[in-house]
Scaffold this motif. Structure first.
Motif, short mmCIF file in Angstrom:
data_model
loop_
_atom_site.label_atom_id
_atom_site.label_comp_id
_atom_site.label_asym_id
_atom_site.label_seq_id
_atom_site.Cartn_x
_atom_site.Cartn_y
_atom_site.Cartn_z
N VAL A 8 -2.94 -8.48 -23.93
CA VAL A 8 -2.36 -8.35 -22.58
C VAL A 8 -3.46 -7.99 -21.58
N PRO A 9 -3.53 -8.72 -20.46
CA PRO A 9 -4.55 -8.40 -19.44
C PRO A 9 -4.35 -7.00 -18.89
N ARG A 10 -5.44 -6.39 -18.50
CA ARG A 10 -5.42 -4.99 -18.05
C ARG A 10 -4.41 -4.73 -16.96
N ALA A 11 -4.30 -5.65 -15.99
CA ALA A 11 -3.41 -5.44 -14.85
C ALA A 11 -1.94 -5.39 -15.24
N ARG A 12 -1.59 -5.90 -16.43
CA ARG A 12 -0.19 -5.95 -16.84
C ARG A 12 0.14 -4.97 -17.96
N LYS A 13 -0.83 -4.22 -18.43
CA LYS A 13 -0.56 -3.31 -19.55
C LYS A 13 0.50 -2.26 -19.22
N GLY A 14 0.53 -1.80 -17.97
CA GLY A 14 1.52 -0.81 -17.57
C GLY A 14 2.94 -1.31 -17.74
N GLY A 46 4.53 -0.58 -21.12
CA GLY A 46 4.69 0.80 -21.54
C GLY A 46 3.40 1.51 -21.88
N VAL A 47 2.28 0.90 -21.51
CA VAL A 47 0.99 1.52 -21.76
C VAL A 47 0.66 2.46 -20.62
N GLN A 48 0.30 3.68 -20.93
CA GLN A 48 0.05 4.68 -19.90
C GLN A 48 -1.30 4.50 -19.24
N GLU A 49 -1.45 5.14 -18.10
CA GLU A 49 -2.64 4.98 -17.28
C GLU A 49 -3.92 5.42 -17.99
N ASP A 50 -3.80 6.43 -18.88
CA ASP A 50 -5.02 6.91 -19.54
C ASP A 50 -5.60 5.86 -20.48
N TYR A 51 -4.72 4.96 -20.98
CA TYR A 51 -5.24 3.85 -21.78
C TYR A 51 -6.04 2.91 -20.90
N THR A 103 -2.70 4.52 -25.83
CA THR A 103 -1.53 5.34 -25.57
C THR A 103 -0.39 4.44 -25.15
N THR A 104 0.61 4.27 -25.99
CA THR A 104 1.74 3.42 -25.69
C THR A 104 3.01 4.22 -25.73
N ALA A 105 4.10 3.58 -25.32
CA ALA A 105 5.39 4.25 -25.33
C ALA A 105 5.91 4.44 -26.74
N GLU A 106 5.32 3.75 -27.71
CA GLU A 106 5.76 3.82 -29.09
C GLU A 106 4.98 4.88 -29.85
N GLY A 107 5.15 6.13 -29.50
CA GLY A 107 4.48 7.19 -30.22
C GLY A 107 3.00 7.21 -30.00
N GLY A 108 2.56 6.68 -28.88
CA GLY A 108 1.13 6.59 -28.61
C GLY A 108 0.48 7.93 -28.37
N GLY A 109 1.28 8.97 -28.01
CA GLY A 109 0.70 10.29 -27.73
C GLY A 109 -0.03 10.84 -28.93
N GLU A 110 0.58 10.65 -30.11
CA GLU A 110 -0.05 11.14 -31.34
C GLU A 110 -1.34 10.38 -31.62
N LYS A 111 -1.31 9.08 -31.37
CA LYS A 111 -2.51 8.28 -31.60
C LYS A 111 -3.62 8.70 -30.67
N GLN A 112 -3.24 8.99 -29.45
CA GLN A 112 -4.26 9.40 -28.48
C GLN A 112 -4.90 10.71 -28.94
#
Length: 260
Positions: free
Chosen positions: A179-185, A188-193, A203-212
């Protein structure tokens, strides 16, 4: 019996749910007032969310008229197929379409083949740039004689791959790198990604906090390891320097003894 644009346009304006496809190819009535009918059509479709397929081939549509259609695409949420092939627009019209597709999220197939003038490199470049924002368009019917055709085909294939993975129910982590950077949000991809993408922070909406957190922990561990390595290297260098000094002193002592 030929379709009359004057009959279709009011139905589109009324958002007629039974009207999901229109094909006005080579319509003589439309051709005579191409610019007028295109404007009326665009106005009628401005609040329409039922039409899925729109074919406007061989209707003398110019750069100016196709630009009106492009403006429609910026906000339209229902049209998945647009055929404006064999008309009379060129690079300026293609650029207008490219700009509109940056924000369009529904069009899957576009046909622009057979224009009365070839598309210039500037138009193709704008189409390439459009794919930095668009992940929906999966097919373009055109004939290109440009070095940019390979890159464009590759970007179209990327979109096909992304949508294939989504339809297959694959996890976001399996295709987010496409996915191109401009569309990652939008996925469900957060800004810190997005801000730290180069560093691989996921960091994604699918439990990405733990991965981060794990990524950050790993980065911190690597940082500490690097510091320890640097300390060890400094100690080693210091030892080597001391050895060299001792060796030099010993040589001086031996030299003095020999002189005596």
């Amino acid at each position: 019996m030929a379709v009359r644009p004057s009959e279709l346009i009011p139905r589109l304006a009324a958002n007629d749910a039974s009207l999901i496809e229109i094909n006005l190819t080579d319509n003589a009535t439309y051709q005579m007032k191409s610019a007028d009918y295109t404007k009326q059509l665009v106005d009628a479709l401005s609040n329409n969310d039922q039409l899925k397929r729109l074919t406007l081939s061989k209707l003398n549509i110019t750069d100016q008229s196709v630009s009106l259609l492009a403006e429609l695409l910026k906000t339209n949420k229902s049209i998945v197929y647009l055929d404006v092939s064999h008309n009379k627009f060129g690079t300026a019209g293609l650029i207008a379409i490219a700009e509109s597709l940056k924000s369009n999220t529904t069009l899957i197939e576009l046909s622009v083949i057979g224009q009365s003038q070839p598309f210039g490199e500037a138009g193709l470049q704008k189409m390439t740039e459009m794919f930095d924002f668009n992940v929906t368009l999966q097919k373009i019917n055109w004939r290109l004689h440009s070095r940019q055709s390979f890159a464009l085909n590759k970007l179209i294939s990327r979109n096909v791959d992304i949508n294939r993975r989504i339809q297959a129910g694959q996890k976001l982590d399996d295709y987010i790198n496409l996915v191109p950077r401009a569309r990652k949000g939008d996925f469900g991809v957060q800004e810190d990604y997005i801000a730290g993408e180069a560093g691989g922070v996921v960091t994604t909406a699918e439990g990405g906090g733990e991965k981060q957190e794990k990524k950050e922990e790993k980065k911190e561990e690597e940082k500490q390891e690097k510091k320890e390595e640097e300390k060890q290297e400094e100690k080693q260098e210091k030892k080597e320097e001391e050895k060299q000094e001792e060796k030099q002193e010993k040589k001086e002592e031996e030299k003095q003894e020999n002189q005596e």
